[in-house]
Design a protein around this motif. Sequence first.
Motif, mmCIF file in Angstrom:
data_model
loop_
_atom_site.group_PDB
_atom_site.id
_atom_site.type_symbol
_atom_site.label_atom_id
_atom_site.label_comp_id
_atom_site.label_asym_id
_atom_site.label_seq_id
_atom_site.Cartn_x
_atom_site.Cartn_y
_atom_site.Cartn_z
ATOM 1 N N MET A 65 0.861 -1.189 0.000
ATOM 2 C CA MET A 65 0.000 0.000 0.000
ATOM 3 C C MET A 65 0.893 1.233 0.000
ATOM 4 S SD MET A 65 -2.454 1.510 3.016
ATOM 5 C CE MET A 65 -3.707 0.237 2.971
ATOM 6 N N ASN A 66 0.645 2.157 -0.920
ATOM 7 C CA ASN A 66 1.333 3.441 -0.831
ATOM 8 C C ASN A 66 0.342 4.508 -0.400
ATOM 9 O OD1 ASN A 66 -0.043 3.720 -3.275
ATOM 10 N ND2 ASN A 66 1.698 4.551 -4.404
ATOM 11 N N TYR A 67 0.877 5.641 0.068
ATOM 12 C CA TYR A 67 -0.014 6.651 0.632
ATOM 13 C C TYR A 67 0.492 8.056 0.327
ATOM 14 C CZ TYR A 67 3.400 7.566 4.336
ATOM 15 O OH TYR A 67 4.535 7.917 5.013
ATOM 16 N N ALA A 68 -0.438 8.991 0.380
ATOM 17 C CA ALA A 68 -0.135 10.418 0.334
ATOM 18 C C ALA A 68 -0.776 11.050 1.556
ATOM 19 C CB ALA A 68 -0.673 11.062 -0.930
ATOM 20 N N ALA A 69 0.016 11.728 2.356
ATOM 21 C CA ALA A 69 -0.498 12.486 3.500
ATOM 22 C C ALA A 69 -0.412 13.959 3.139
ATOM 23 C CB ALA A 69 0.307 12.185 4.753
ATOM 24 N N LEU A 70 -1.555 14.613 3.047
ATOM 25 C CA LEU A 70 -1.580 16.037 2.722
ATOM 26 C C LEU A 70 -1.788 16.833 4.002
ATOM 27 C CD1 LEU A 70 -3.637 16.200 -0.596
ATOM 28 C CD2 LEU A 70 -1.205 15.733 -0.240
ATOM 29 N N ARG A 71 -0.759 17.602 4.342
ATOM 30 C CA ARG A 71 -0.841 18.448 5.538
ATOM 31 C C ARG A 71 -1.391 19.797 5.120
ATOM 32 N NH1 ARG A 71 5.287 17.167 7.682
ATOM 33 N NH2 ARG A 71 4.851 15.107 8.600
ATOM 34 N N TYR A 72 -2.694 19.994 5.348
ATOM 35 C CA TYR A 72 -3.215 21.253 4.879
ATOM 36 C C TYR A 72 -3.437 22.258 5.972
ATOM 37 C CZ TYR A 72 -7.309 18.088 4.757
ATOM 38 O OH TYR A 72 -8.239 17.131 4.995
ATOM 39 N N PHE A 73 -3.529 23.463 5.478
ATOM 40 C CA PHE A 73 -3.539 24.615 6.350
ATOM 41 C C PHE A 73 -4.994 25.028 6.583
ATOM 42 C CE2 PHE A 73 0.657 23.706 5.406
ATOM 43 C CZ PHE A 73 1.484 24.391 6.273
ATOM 44 N N ASN A 74 -5.373 26.258 6.552
ATOM 45 C CA ASN A 74 -6.754 26.629 6.886
ATOM 46 C C ASN A 74 -7.647 26.558 5.655
ATOM 47 O OD1 ASN A 74 -5.421 27.319 9.320
ATOM 48 N ND2 ASN A 74 -7.085 28.720 9.804
ATOM 49 N N VAL A 75 -8.634 25.691 5.705
ATOM 50 C CA VAL A 75 -9.495 25.431 4.555
ATOM 51 C C VAL A 75 -10.734 26.321 4.642
ATOM 52 C CG1 VAL A 75 -10.646 23.641 3.218
ATOM 53 C CG2 VAL A 75 -8.677 23.051 4.657
ATOM 54 N N ALA A 76 -11.105 26.910 3.510
ATOM 55 C CA ALA A 76 -12.238 27.830 3.507
ATOM 56 C C ALA A 76 -12.884 27.842 2.128
ATOM 57 C CB ALA A 76 -11.776 29.243 3.898
ATOM 58 N N TYR A 78 -4.604 30.358 4.093
ATOM 59 C CA TYR A 78 -5.963 29.906 3.761
ATOM 60 C C TYR A 78 -5.986 29.301 2.362
ATOM 61 C CZ TYR A 78 -7.399 32.449 7.897
ATOM 62 O OH TYR A 78 -7.528 32.877 9.201
ATOM 63 N N ILE A 79 -6.577 28.107 2.227
ATOM 64 C CA ILE A 79 -6.671 27.426 0.939
ATOM 65 C C ILE A 79 -8.141 27.148 0.614
ATOM 66 C CG2 ILE A 79 -6.231 25.186 2.063
ATOM 67 C CD1 ILE A 79 -5.003 24.233 -0.604
ATOM 68 N N HIS A 80 -8.512 27.408 -0.631
ATOM 69 C CA HIS A 80 -9.893 27.158 -1.068
ATOM 70 C C HIS A 80 -10.171 25.664 -1.067
ATOM 71 C CE1 HIS A 80 -13.541 27.144 -3.471
ATOM 72 N NE2 HIS A 80 -13.574 28.470 -3.464
ATOM 73 N N VAL A 81 -11.305 25.278 -0.531
ATOM 74 C CA VAL A 81 -11.636 23.861 -0.367
ATOM 75 C C VAL A 81 -11.650 23.110 -1.702
ATOM 76 C CG1 VAL A 81 -14.140 24.280 -0.414
ATOM 77 C CG2 VAL A 81 -13.234 22.253 0.777
ATOM 78 N N SER A 82 -12.050 23.769 -2.781
ATOM 79 C CA SER A 82 -12.081 23.077 -4.074
ATOM 80 C C SER A 82 -10.674 22.862 -4.629
ATOM 81 C CB SER A 82 -12.942 23.858 -5.078
ATOM 82 O OG SER A 82 -14.287 23.899 -4.645
ATOM 83 N N ASP A 83 -9.772 23.812 -4.392
ATOM 84 C CA ASP A 83 -8.368 23.578 -4.755
ATOM 85 C C ASP A 83 -7.814 22.396 -3.962
ATOM 86 O OD1 ASP A 83 -7.910 25.461 -6.737
ATOM 87 O OD2 ASP A 83 -7.200 27.014 -5.361
ATOM 88 N N ASN A 137 2.758 19.458 2.029
ATOM 89 C CA ASN A 137 1.963 20.598 2.481
ATOM 90 C C ASN A 137 0.967 20.971 1.402
ATOM 91 O OD1 ASN A 137 3.395 20.930 4.883
ATOM 92 N ND2 ASN A 137 4.804 22.443 4.021
ATOM 93 N N ALA A 138 -0.245 21.307 1.810
ATOM 94 C CA ALA A 138 -1.248 21.800 0.876
ATOM 95 C C ALA A 138 -1.697 23.176 1.338
ATOM 96 C CB ALA A 138 -2.431 20.840 0.793
ATOM 97 N N GLY A 139 -1.138 24.178 0.701
ATOM 98 C CA GLY A 139 -1.459 25.559 1.026
ATOM 99 C C GLY A 139 -1.044 26.453 -0.119
ATOM 100 N N TYR A 140 -1.203 27.749 0.075
ATOM 101 C CA TYR A 140 -0.860 28.707 -0.973
ATOM 102 C C TYR A 140 0.499 29.369 -0.753
ATOM 103 C CZ TYR A 140 -5.722 28.531 -2.665
ATOM 104 O OH TYR A 140 -6.938 28.135 -3.176
ATOM 105 N N GLY A 141 1.094 29.147 0.413
ATOM 106 C CA GLY A 141 2.415 29.716 0.657
ATOM 107 C C GLY A 141 2.405 31.181 1.036
ATOM 108 N N LEU A 190 -7.969 35.722 -1.728
ATOM 109 C CA LEU A 190 -8.687 35.737 -0.451
ATOM 110 C C LEU A 190 -10.110 36.266 -0.604
ATOM 111 C CD1 LEU A 190 -8.746 35.303 2.602
ATOM 112 C CD2 LEU A 190 -7.790 37.615 2.863
ATOM 113 N N ASP A 191 -10.278 37.363 -1.329
ATOM 114 C CA ASP A 191 -11.631 37.892 -1.500
ATOM 115 C C ASP A 191 -12.525 36.887 -2.232
ATOM 116 O OD1 ASP A 191 -10.711 40.146 -0.267
ATOM 117 O OD2 ASP A 191 -11.134 41.525 -1.925
ATOM 118 N N GLY A 192 -11.948 36.143 -3.177
ATOM 119 C CA GLY A 192 -12.711 35.115 -3.879
ATOM 120 C C GLY A 192 -13.122 33.984 -2.967
ATOM 121 N N VAL A 193 -12.216 33.575 -2.086
ATOM 122 C CA VAL A 193 -12.532 32.532 -1.111
ATOM 123 C C VAL A 193 -13.693 32.990 -0.226
ATOM 124 C CG1 VAL A 193 -11.672 31.258 0.904
ATOM 125 C CG2 VAL A 193 -10.188 31.576 -1.087
#
Length: 336
Positions: free
Chosen positions: A168-179, A230-235, A258-262, A317-320
Motif C-alpha cells: 500500500m502506498n499513501y499520500a499524506a496532505l498536511r493542509y492549512f486553513n481550509v475555507a 488559507y486554501i480554497h476547499v475546491s483547490d 503541504n497543501a497551502g498557498y504559501g 482571499l476575497d474570492g474565497v
Amino acid sequence: MTDAVTLDGKVMVTGGAGYIGSHAVLALLDAGYEVVVIDNLVTGFDWAVDGRAAFVEMAVEDPRVADVLAEHNVRAIMHFAGSVVVPESVSDPLKYYRNNTAATRSLIESAVKAGVPHFIFSSTAATYGTPERVPVTETDPTVPINPYGMSKLMTEAMLRDVSAAHPMNYAALRYFNVAGADQQGRSGQSTVGATHLIKIAVEAATGKRAAVSVFGDDFDTRDGTGVRDYIHVSDLAEAHVAALAWLVEHPGESVTLNAGYGRGFSVLEVLDSVDRVTNMTIERKMEGRRAGDPAELISNNAAILATIDWTPKRADLDGVVRDALAWERKLGEMGR
C-alpha cells in the motif's frame, strides 16, 4: 491528470458527507472516478453527498468496512473522517485519540485486509506545532502543541509503517486553513457551531452571529493577531485527486506534502476581506488566546507544486470569502 479507468475500481471517501470530504467527492466524480462514501453522519449531512456516489452510513472503525471495500471493489481510500476542533482536543484529548487515531488504525486494518493499494490521508499543518521558521517545509520538525495535531501525526506514522509492511502506498496532505465553497453551489461548510474563521465571519455577515471573536491580539505578528495560510476547499479537493493519480503512477512510493498557498493573512486581514466583499463592517470582539494556537502558520508549498499535477486556481482571499458567503446565503435559503 491520470484517467480514472487506470484505478480499475472505486475510491472510498470516508467523511464524504462532511465539509472537505464532500468537495473531494465532487472533484473525484467530476474527474470520472466511481465513488463510495462512508460517513456516520455525526457531523456530516447525507444531503451533502452527490447523488452520483454510493453512500453507506457507517463509522470508519466498524469491522464491516472491510466488506464494503470488497463489495465495491475499492482500490483507493481518501480518509477525511475525524474530529477537527483544536481547543476541543485540548479539553477532551481522548476523544481525538479515539476518533482520529484509534478509528483510523481500524480503517487501515480493513484496507490491508481488503488489499487496497492506495491511501490518501487528510493530515494537517497542526503536526508542526509552533514552527521554528515560516514558511514551514515538510522536512521541518513535527512537534504538535495540541492533541489534534498529535492524533494526525500518529496516523502518519501508522501509514509509514504499514506501507513498509504491506503493498500500500499513501499520500499524506498536511493542509492549512481550509475555507470557501464549491463555486457551483453544490457543497460548502455546513457544520453548526463551526470554528473556522471565514465560516464564522460570513455567518456574522448574514445575521447568524452578532460579532466575530478575535482570539489573541498580542501575538508576535504584524498586527498582533494570528496569521494563517488559507486554501480554497475546491483547490484542496483537486489536490487530493492529483495525489491519487500520483500514487497510481508511482507504486511503492509514498509522499507527505503541504497543501497551502504559501502566504498568510492575519485574522484582522481576513475580516477586512469580509468587510470588502459584503460592503459592511463585521463587529470584532477581542478575546484572549485559545489553547493550542500558534502565532503564525504558513506553508512552503514548493514540494506539492513540484510533485503532483496540481496548480491552485482559486488563490484569492476575497474570492474565497465570496464563495463562502454565497454558500452561507444558500444555507439560509435552504432553512439551514
